[in-house]
Motif scaffolding. Structure first.
Motif, mmCIF file in Angstrom:
data_model
loop_
_atom_site.group_PDB
_atom_site.id
_atom_site.type_symbol
_atom_site.label_atom_id
_atom_site.label_comp_id
_atom_site.label_asym_id
_atom_site.label_seq_id
_atom_site.Cartn_x
_atom_site.Cartn_y
_atom_site.Cartn_z
ATOM 1 N N TRP A 217 0.827 -1.205 0.000
ATOM 2 C CA TRP A 217 0.000 0.000 0.000
ATOM 3 C C TRP A 217 0.863 1.259 0.000
ATOM 4 C CZ3 TRP A 217 -4.390 2.218 -0.953
ATOM 5 C CH2 TRP A 217 -4.696 3.446 -0.371
ATOM 6 N N LYS A 218 1.940 1.234 0.782
ATOM 7 C CA LYS A 218 2.826 2.397 0.884
ATOM 8 C C LYS A 218 3.493 2.699 -0.448
ATOM 9 C CE LYS A 218 6.808 1.773 2.648
ATOM 10 N NZ LYS A 218 7.958 1.475 3.546
ATOM 11 N N ASP A 219 3.872 1.655 -1.189
ATOM 12 C CA ASP A 219 4.598 1.826 -2.452
ATOM 13 C C ASP A 219 3.676 1.889 -3.663
ATOM 14 O OD1 ASP A 219 6.945 1.741 -1.002
ATOM 15 O OD2 ASP A 219 7.182 -0.429 -1.235
ATOM 16 N N LEU A 220 2.381 1.953 -3.430
ATOM 17 C CA LEU A 220 1.422 1.966 -4.527
ATOM 18 C C LEU A 220 1.638 3.181 -5.420
ATOM 19 C CD1 LEU A 220 -1.079 0.541 -5.692
ATOM 20 C CD2 LEU A 220 -2.482 1.979 -4.219
ATOM 21 N N LYS A 221 1.690 2.944 -6.723
ATOM 22 C CA LYS A 221 1.893 4.023 -7.689
ATOM 23 C C LYS A 221 0.811 3.963 -8.757
ATOM 24 C CE LYS A 221 6.911 4.403 -7.131
ATOM 25 N NZ LYS A 221 6.969 3.528 -5.953
ATOM 26 N N ALA A 222 0.610 5.089 -9.386
ATOM 27 C CA ALA A 222 -0.419 5.175 -10.419
ATOM 28 C C ALA A 222 -0.031 4.368 -11.641
ATOM 29 C CB ALA A 222 -0.653 6.632 -10.806
ATOM 30 N N ASP A 223 -1.046 3.851 -12.327
ATOM 31 C CA ASP A 223 -0.856 3.109 -13.564
ATOM 32 C C ASP A 223 -1.309 3.995 -14.714
ATOM 33 O OD1 ASP A 223 -0.644 1.340 -15.593
ATOM 34 O OD2 ASP A 223 -2.239 -0.008 -14.926
ATOM 35 N N SER A 224 -0.456 4.155 -15.710
ATOM 36 C CA SER A 224 -0.758 5.062 -16.819
ATOM 37 C C SER A 224 -2.003 4.656 -17.590
ATOM 38 C CB SER A 224 0.435 5.118 -17.782
ATOM 39 O OG SER A 224 0.711 3.822 -18.299
ATOM 40 N N LYS A 225 -2.420 3.393 -17.472
ATOM 41 C CA LYS A 225 -3.598 2.929 -18.200
ATOM 42 C C LYS A 225 -4.890 3.150 -17.428
ATOM 43 C CE LYS A 225 -1.100 -0.621 -20.792
ATOM 44 N NZ LYS A 225 -1.027 -2.067 -21.137
ATOM 45 N N GLY A 226 -4.775 3.721 -16.238
ATOM 46 C CA GLY A 226 -5.983 4.048 -15.491
ATOM 47 C C GLY A 226 -6.512 2.922 -14.644
#
Length: 347
Positions: free
Chosen positions: A174-183
């Motif tokens: 959860w802490k390292d969660l990053k956005a995904d460019s595909k939404g």
């Protein structure tokens, strides 16, 4: 000059004690536990920013088997999927038994709390939500709705068997969660799904957004100091004139109202002891300034937001109270309007 300042401070304390005593005192809220609700809204805010998505907190989805509505912490809607999220803010060592139940340290000495099979529960919630959406005309493609369990507490130590469960999102993940460019969701979450998913059609997304926005959900009471309480708004309590003025704030007509407090010395220009003494003896002026303004907007299912021109205003005494029953509580609690920031009412 110093005499004037001291007299001014003395007069201010007298006015505050006589006319505004305990108006902002948080002591009466000390026993109120808002940790879980605060966490739900914090996680929802982060997910919305990461994925430019929409989160719905505190849904109450009908359960055909139980014959009642089931609470859902969080539902995340992206252009690729619908995710039901259960949040467990637990700490210490967490074990799983042969039935899938989790055991963890409790507040009671030398005792452990038991959480009934969280994986089974969240998957059941996801299935109930899918059935509910289909009944309201939104049929999702296979694999586009799922359940997840978030463990956001850094002091949580789950057993190896729990970490292997694909539904579980650990603190480090959860802490390292990053956005995904595909939404969609990031790779480590998407790995739990079978197959690949494409974007949903715009018409389906719009329908899902409308259904979730108008689904049964808990009311939200936002207190000053960034505290949030999920539960049910009951009614207002106060003077007859104020209650009559507040009758227009019905959930069928209003979706949200904001409480703003008038300033004690607004409109008096420069601060001086003379003005303070005038206020002290001008009871009518003090009573007028002990009121709060309530801004409210008409309910409109078609609009994403409310423009400033649509807000309406009511002025009532700040000691008017809100009766609100928090989630998982059998008791109705009273909150002074002076301690409330806003209230969001479900349809």
């Amino acid at each position: 000059m110093w005499v004037e300042i001291l007299c001014g401070l003395l007069a201010y304390k007298i006015i505050r004690r006589v006319f505004f005593a305990d108006s902002d005192d948080p002591a009466h809220l000390a026993d109120l536990d808002s940790a879980h609700s605060d966490l739900c809204f914090a996680l929802a805010s982060r997910l919305e920013k990461l994925y430019s998505a929409r989160c719905f907190v505190g849904l109450r989805i009908p359960d055909p088997d139980a014959g009642e509505r089931q609470h859902v912490d969080l539902v995340l809607l992206t252009n690729r999927e619908v995710m039901v999220v259960a949040i467990h803010n637990i700490s210490g060592f967490v074990e799983v038994d042969k039935d899938g139940n989790w055991t963890c340290p409790s507040d009671k000495k030398n005792k452990h709390g038991v959480i009934p099979n969280p994986v089974l529960q969240v998957n059941r919630l996801a299935a109930n939500l899918q059935s509910y959406l289909e009944k309201r005309g939104a049929k999702l493609p296979d694999g586009h709705i799922t359940g997840k369990i978030v463990l956001p507490n850094p002091n949580c130590r789950p057993s190896y068997a729990i970490t292997l469960q694909p539904e579980v999102i650990l603190y480090d993940q959860w802490k390292d969660l990053k956005a995904d460019s595909k939404g969609g969701l990031s790779t480590w979450i998407k790995g739990a799904f079978s197959g690949s998913k494409g974007d949903m059609q715009d018409s389906l997304l719009q329908n899902l957004h409308f259904i979730l926005s108008t689904s049964p959900m808990w009311d939200r009471l936002e207190l000053k100091g960034d505290r949030n309480i999920l539960g049910e708004f009951i009614e207002f309590k106060g003077r007859h004139d104020d209650i009559q003025a507040l009758k227009c704030l019905k959930r069928s007509k209003v979706c949200r109202f904001i409480v703003q407090k008038s300033t004690l010395f607004g409109g008096f220009g420069n601060f001086s002891a003379l003005y303070l003494l005038v206020i002290l003896f001008a009871k009518h002026s003090c009573e007028r300034r002990s009121r709060v303004q309530i801004l409210y907007s008409p309910r409109d299912y078609r609009a994403e937001g409310t423009s400033s021109s649509e807000w309406k205003e009511i002025s009532v005494k700040q000691y008017t109270e809100i009766l609100f029953q928090p989630l998982h509580s059998k008791k109705v609690k009273k909150f002074k309007l002076s301690s409330v920031a806003s209230v969001t009412l479900s349809a």
